[in-house]
Design a protein around this motif. Structure first.
Motif, PDB file in Angstrom:
ATOM      1  N   LEU A  22     -36.855  12.091 -71.341  1.00 51.90           N
ATOM      2  CA  LEU A  22     -37.963  12.391 -70.922  1.00 51.90           C
ATOM      3  C   LEU A  22     -38.949  13.681 -71.206  1.00 51.90           C
ATOM      4  CD1 LEU A  22     -38.496  12.171 -67.104  1.00 51.90           C
ATOM      5  CD2 LEU A  22     -39.009  10.305 -69.393  1.00 51.90           C
ATOM      6  N   PRO A  23     -39.659  14.124 -72.479  1.00 53.42           N
ATOM      7  CA  PRO A  23     -39.928  15.271 -72.880  1.00 53.42           C
ATOM      8  C   PRO A  23     -40.566  16.271 -71.888  1.00 53.42           C
ATOM      9  CG  PRO A  23     -42.242  13.992 -72.964  1.00 53.42           C
ATOM     10  CD  PRO A  23     -40.934  12.282 -73.168  1.00 53.42           C
ATOM     11  N   PRO A  24     -39.849  17.293 -72.262  1.00 47.07           N
ATOM     12  CA  PRO A  24     -40.238  18.111 -71.392  1.00 47.07           C
ATOM     13  C   PRO A  24     -41.905  19.490 -71.236  1.00 47.07           C
ATOM     14  CG  PRO A  24     -38.627  19.643 -73.132  1.00 47.07           C
ATOM     15  CD  PRO A  24     -38.885  17.665 -73.182  1.00 47.07           C
ATOM     16  N   ASP A  25     -42.131  18.739 -72.331  1.00 46.92           N
ATOM     17  CA  ASP A  25     -43.125  19.340 -72.631  1.00 46.92           C
ATOM     18  C   ASP A  25     -44.876  18.131 -71.903  1.00 46.92           C
ATOM     19  OD1 ASP A  25     -46.203  18.879 -74.313  1.00 46.92           O
ATOM     20  OD2 ASP A  25     -45.466  21.531 -74.003  1.00 46.92           O
ATOM     21  N   PRO A  26     -45.855  19.246 -70.912  1.00 47.82           N
ATOM     22  CA  PRO A  26     -46.724  18.400 -69.955  1.00 47.82           C
ATOM     23  C   PRO A  26     -47.438  16.946 -70.966  1.00 47.82           C
ATOM     24  CG  PRO A  26     -46.308  19.455 -68.870  1.00 47.82           C
ATOM     25  CD  PRO A  26     -45.114  20.644 -70.452  1.00 47.82           C
ATOM     26  N   ASN A  27     -47.961  17.991 -71.852  1.00 50.79           N
ATOM     27  CA  ASN A  27     -48.666  16.984 -72.770  1.00 50.79           C
ATOM     28  C   ASN A  27     -48.225  16.310 -74.108  1.00 50.79           C
ATOM     29  OD1 ASN A  27     -51.266  18.907 -72.201  1.00 50.79           O
ATOM     30  ND2 ASN A  27     -50.726  20.036 -73.623  1.00 50.79           N
ATOM     31  N   ARG A  30     -47.594  13.324 -71.729  1.00 53.98           N
ATOM     32  CA  ARG A  30     -49.213  12.659 -71.781  1.00 53.98           C
ATOM     33  C   ARG A  30     -49.422  11.910 -72.057  1.00 53.98           C
ATOM     34  NH1 ARG A  30     -51.793  17.357 -71.624  1.00 53.98           N
ATOM     35  NH2 ARG A  30     -51.779  17.115 -68.591  1.00 53.98           N
ATOM     36  N   ASP A  31     -49.303  12.042 -74.162  1.00 50.81           N
ATOM     37  CA  ASP A  31     -49.589  10.771 -74.844  1.00 50.81           C
ATOM     38  C   ASP A  31     -48.567  10.403 -75.395  1.00 50.81           C
ATOM     39  OD1 ASP A  31     -51.316  12.923 -75.831  1.00 50.81           O
ATOM     40  OD2 ASP A  31     -50.246  14.104 -76.840  1.00 50.81           O
ATOM     41  N   ARG A  32     -47.136   9.936 -74.836  1.00 48.91           N
ATOM     42  CA  ARG A  32     -46.291   9.405 -75.335  1.00 48.91           C
ATOM     43  C   ARG A  32     -46.039   8.454 -73.907  1.00 48.91           C
ATOM     44  NH1 ARG A  32     -40.469  12.332 -76.487  1.00 48.91           N
ATOM     45  NH2 ARG A  32     -39.828   9.983 -76.794  1.00 48.91           N
ATOM     46  N   LEU A  33     -46.408   8.689 -72.356  1.00 48.08           N
ATOM     47  CA  LEU A  33     -46.557   7.890 -71.691  1.00 48.08           C
ATOM     48  C   LEU A  33     -47.635   7.204 -71.813  1.00 48.08           C
ATOM     49  CD1 LEU A  33     -45.912   7.368 -68.663  1.00 48.08           C
ATOM     50  CD2 LEU A  33     -47.087   8.480 -67.706  1.00 48.08           C
ATOM     51  N   VAL A  52     -37.937  11.066 -62.355  1.00 47.93           N
ATOM     52  CA  VAL A  52     -38.053  12.635 -63.085  1.00 47.93           C
ATOM     53  C   VAL A  52     -37.324  13.335 -62.263  1.00 47.93           C
ATOM     54  CG1 VAL A  52     -39.956  14.124 -62.686  1.00 47.93           C
ATOM     55  CG2 VAL A  52     -40.687  12.227 -63.343  1.00 47.93           C
ATOM     56  N   PRO A  53     -36.040  13.777 -63.332  1.00 48.01           N
ATOM     57  CA  PRO A  53     -35.576  14.709 -62.436  1.00 48.01           C
ATOM     58  C   PRO A  53     -36.021  15.485 -62.403  1.00 48.01           C
ATOM     59  CG  PRO A  53     -34.553  14.314 -64.791  1.00 48.01           C
ATOM     60  CD  PRO A  53     -36.201  13.576 -64.330  1.00 48.01           C
ATOM     61  N   ILE A  54     -35.031  16.504 -61.293  1.00 43.92           N
ATOM     62  CA  ILE A  54     -36.709  17.877 -60.944  1.00 43.92           C
ATOM     63  C   ILE A  54     -36.406  19.018 -61.741  1.00 43.92           C
ATOM     64  CG2 ILE A  54     -33.926  19.376 -59.730  1.00 43.92           C
ATOM     65  CD1 ILE A  54     -36.835  18.740 -58.021  1.00 43.92           C
ATOM     66  N   GLY A  55     -35.672  19.336 -62.471  1.00 42.57           N
ATOM     67  CA  GLY A  55     -36.222  20.089 -63.693  1.00 42.57           C
ATOM     68  C   GLY A  55     -36.902  20.200 -64.448  1.00 42.57           C
ATOM     69  N   LEU A  56     -37.800  18.874 -63.869  1.00 46.96           N
ATOM     70  CA  LEU A  56     -38.747  18.404 -65.294  1.00 46.96           C
ATOM     71  C   LEU A  56     -39.880  18.301 -64.106  1.00 46.96           C
ATOM     72  CD1 LEU A  56     -37.040  16.418 -68.152  1.00 46.96           C
ATOM     73  CD2 LEU A  56     -37.969  18.344 -68.311  1.00 46.96           C
ATOM     74  N   SER A  57     -39.712  18.569 -63.503  1.00 41.50           N
ATOM     75  CA  SER A  57     -40.820  17.968 -62.177  1.00 41.50           C
ATOM     76  C   SER A  57     -42.194  18.710 -62.542  1.00 41.50           C
ATOM     77  CB  SER A  57     -41.113  19.208 -60.822  1.00 41.50           C
ATOM     78  OG  SER A  57     -40.914  20.461 -61.125  1.00 41.50           O
ATOM     79  N   VAL A  58     -42.617  19.521 -63.866  1.00 46.87           N
ATOM     80  CA  VAL A  58     -43.591  20.003 -64.253  1.00 46.87           C
ATOM     81  C   VAL A  58     -44.536  18.154 -65.099  1.00 46.87           C
ATOM     82  CG1 VAL A  58     -43.245  20.075 -66.549  1.00 46.87           C
ATOM     83  CG2 VAL A  58     -45.431  21.121 -65.706  1.00 46.87           C
ATOM     84  N   LEU A  59     -43.034  17.348 -64.709  1.00 42.85           N
ATOM     85  CA  LEU A  59     -44.204  15.549 -65.285  1.00 42.85           C
ATOM     86  C   LEU A  59     -45.041  15.167 -64.368  1.00 42.85           C
ATOM     87  CD1 LEU A  59     -40.928  15.114 -68.166  1.00 42.85           C
ATOM     88  CD2 LEU A  59     -43.232  16.322 -68.332  1.00 42.85           C
ATOM     89  N   VAL A  60     -44.948  15.550 -62.911  1.00 42.08           N
ATOM     90  CA  VAL A  60     -45.305  14.593 -62.085  1.00 42.08           C
ATOM     91  C   VAL A  60     -46.590  14.630 -61.434  1.00 42.08           C
ATOM     92  CG1 VAL A  60     -44.696  14.623 -59.131  1.00 42.08           C
ATOM     93  CG2 VAL A  60     -42.854  14.853 -60.679  1.00 42.08           C
ATOM     94  N   PRO A  61     -47.183  16.006 -62.308  1.00 40.91           N
ATOM     95  CA  PRO A  61     -49.054  15.473 -62.189  1.00 40.91           C
ATOM     96  C   PRO A  61     -49.437  15.143 -63.077  1.00 40.91           C
ATOM     97  CG  PRO A  61     -47.959  18.155 -61.571  1.00 40.91           C
ATOM     98  CD  PRO A  61     -47.256  16.839 -62.437  1.00 40.91           C
ATOM     99  N   VAL A  62     -48.743  14.584 -64.133  1.00 38.26           N
ATOM    100  CA  VAL A  62     -49.173  13.302 -65.557  1.00 38.26           C
ATOM    101  C   VAL A  62     -49.346  11.851 -65.368  1.00 38.26           C
ATOM    102  CG1 VAL A  62     -48.946  13.384 -67.968  1.00 38.26           C
ATOM    103  CG2 VAL A  62     -48.408  15.643 -67.233  1.00 38.26           C
ATOM    104  N   ALA A  63     -47.708  11.646 -64.385  1.00 39.53           N
ATOM    105  CA  ALA A  63     -47.338  10.754 -63.708  1.00 39.53           C
ATOM    106  C   ALA A  63     -48.896  10.260 -62.606  1.00 39.53           C
ATOM    107  CB  ALA A  63     -46.154  10.422 -63.367  1.00 39.53           C
ATOM    108  N   VAL A  64     -48.690  11.188 -61.778  1.00 39.65           N
ATOM    109  CA  VAL A  64     -49.968  10.976 -60.899  1.00 39.65           C
ATOM    110  C   VAL A  64     -51.316  10.503 -61.680  1.00 39.65           C
ATOM    111  CG1 VAL A  64     -51.095  11.945 -58.549  1.00 39.65           C
ATOM    112  CG2 VAL A  64     -48.679  12.119 -58.989  1.00 39.65           C
ATOM    113  N   ALA A  65     -51.780  11.245 -62.493  1.00 41.00           N
ATOM    114  CA  ALA A  65     -53.097  11.222 -63.057  1.00 41.00           C
ATOM    115  C   ALA A  65     -52.385   9.409 -64.016  1.00 41.00           C
ATOM    116  CB  ALA A  65     -53.117  12.408 -63.448  1.00 41.00           C
TER     117      ALA A  65
END
Length: 264
Positions: A22-27, A30-33, A52-65
Motif C-alpha cells: 500500500l502506498p504511504p501517501d494518501p493522495n 486515493r488514485d490507485r484505489l 491496513v497496517p497500523i503504521g499506515l492508518s492515515v489511509l483509513v479516511p481515504v478508504a472510508v470515503a
C-alpha cells in the motif's frame, strides 16, 4: 495510466490488496484505489478485503470515503516465532457486487481447562481470587484463555503451569462445552484436557489464584460445593480415553492441530 494496487485473490471472488504494497501517501493511495476498484468491478470480483497496517492508518479516511466499512482490528500472531511482536492492523471491506457475502469477524472465545491427576488419585484444583459479587469460594480446574495462534495442547500446559507451577504432559481432549452470550455477547468454547503431572510442588499464581491444592478426586466429585458441570467434566476425563493429538502427512503441525480417536 495509474498503477493498480498489488493484490491477490481468495477462492470466494474476493480481492486482497497486499498490505506491504500500500502506498504511504494518501493522495497516491486515493488514485490507485479508485483505479483498482474500477478494474476489479470490471473483472467481476465480489468484495475487497483491505488490511491496513497500523503504521499506515492515515489511509483509513481515504478508504472510508471510497465506501469501505470497518470489519475488525487486531494483531496478526507470529505462528513461527512465538513471543515475537505481532503486527497490528485494521481490516476494512467493500462489496463490489451488491449483496456479496462478507463473513463476520470471529464470534467465539476459546478456553481450556486441565484435569491433572497424580499417582495418589489427587486432582489439581484452584480457587480463583476474583469472583462475582456474593459468589462463595469454590474449587475448579486450572485453565484459561487460548492465545491467538496457540495450540490447545500448548495452552492447557501453559495455563496449568502459570496458575499452579505444575509441569504437565498433554494426554488427550476429554470433552468441550459451547456457551452463548458470553463476554461482549460472543459465544465461548471451553475444552477440557487430561494432563499428566511431571512435578508435584505447587507454586501458586497469587495475582489470580486464592488457593491451590491437590485434592482427593473422590472428595472433589462427592463435594456439594462442586458444580454439576465440573463434576461431569472430571468424570469424562477419568473414564474415557478422549481424543489425542495426531500428525497428518502433508499438513504443517505449526499451523494446524488435529485430534483423533485411536485407530482400530
Amino acid at each position: 495510466m495509474t498503477e493498480l494496487l498489488e493484490s491477490t485473490t481468495n477462492p470466494f471472488g474476493g480481492i486482497i490488496p497486499n498490505p506491504q504494497g500500500l502506498p504511504p501517501d494518501p493522495n497516491d493511495f486515493r488514485d490507485r484505489l479508485a483505479q483498482s476498484l474500477t478494474s476489479w468491478r470490471e473483472q467481476g470480483y465480489k468484495a475487497v478485503w483491505l488490511e491496513v497496517p497500523i503504521g499506515l492508518s492515515v489511509l483509513v479516511p481515504v478508504a472510508v470515503a471510497a465506501g469501505f466499512a470497518f470489519h475488525h482490528s487486531g494483531e496478526r500472531p507470529n505462528l513461527y516465532s512465538p513471543g515475537m511482536e505481532d503486527d497490528q492492523y485494521l481490516m476494512m471491506t467493500l462489496q463490489l457486487e451488491p449483496g456479496a457475502f462478507i463473513p463476520p469477524f470471529a464470534t467465539h472465545y476459546i478456553g481450556v481447562g486441565g484435569v491433572v491427576l497424580n499417582d495418589a488419585r489427587e486432582l489439581l484444583v484452584v480457587c480463583e481470587r476474583h469472583r462475582n459479587p456474593g459468589q462463595p469460594p469454590f474449587y475448579k480446574l486450572p485453565g484459561g484463555a487460548v492465545h491467538p495462534g496457540e495450540h490447545l495442547a500448548d495452552a492447557a500446559i501453559r495455563e496449568v503451569l502459570e496458575e499452579t507451577g505444575i509441569h504437565t504432559r498433554f494426554e488427550a481432549l476429554a470433552c468441550f462445552r459451547h456457551w452463548h452470550g458470553y463476554r461482549y455477547g460472543k459465544s465461548d468454547i471451553y475444552f477440557v484436557a487430561r494432563l499428566s503431572p511431571l512435578s508435584n510442588e505447587i507454586t501458586m499464581q497469587v495475582e489470580e489464584i486464592e488457593e491451590c491444592l491437590w485434592m482427593p478426586v473422590d472428595d472433589y466429585l462427592d463435594s456439594e460445593a462442586t458444580s454439576i458441570f465440573n463434576r461431569r467434566i472430571v468424570k469424562a476425563a477419568l473414564d474415557h480415553p478422549g481424543i489425542r493429538p495426531e500428525s497428518l502427512q502433508g499438513f504443517d503441525d505449526r499451523e494446524r492441530e488435529f485430534f483423533m480417536p485411536p485407530l482400530g
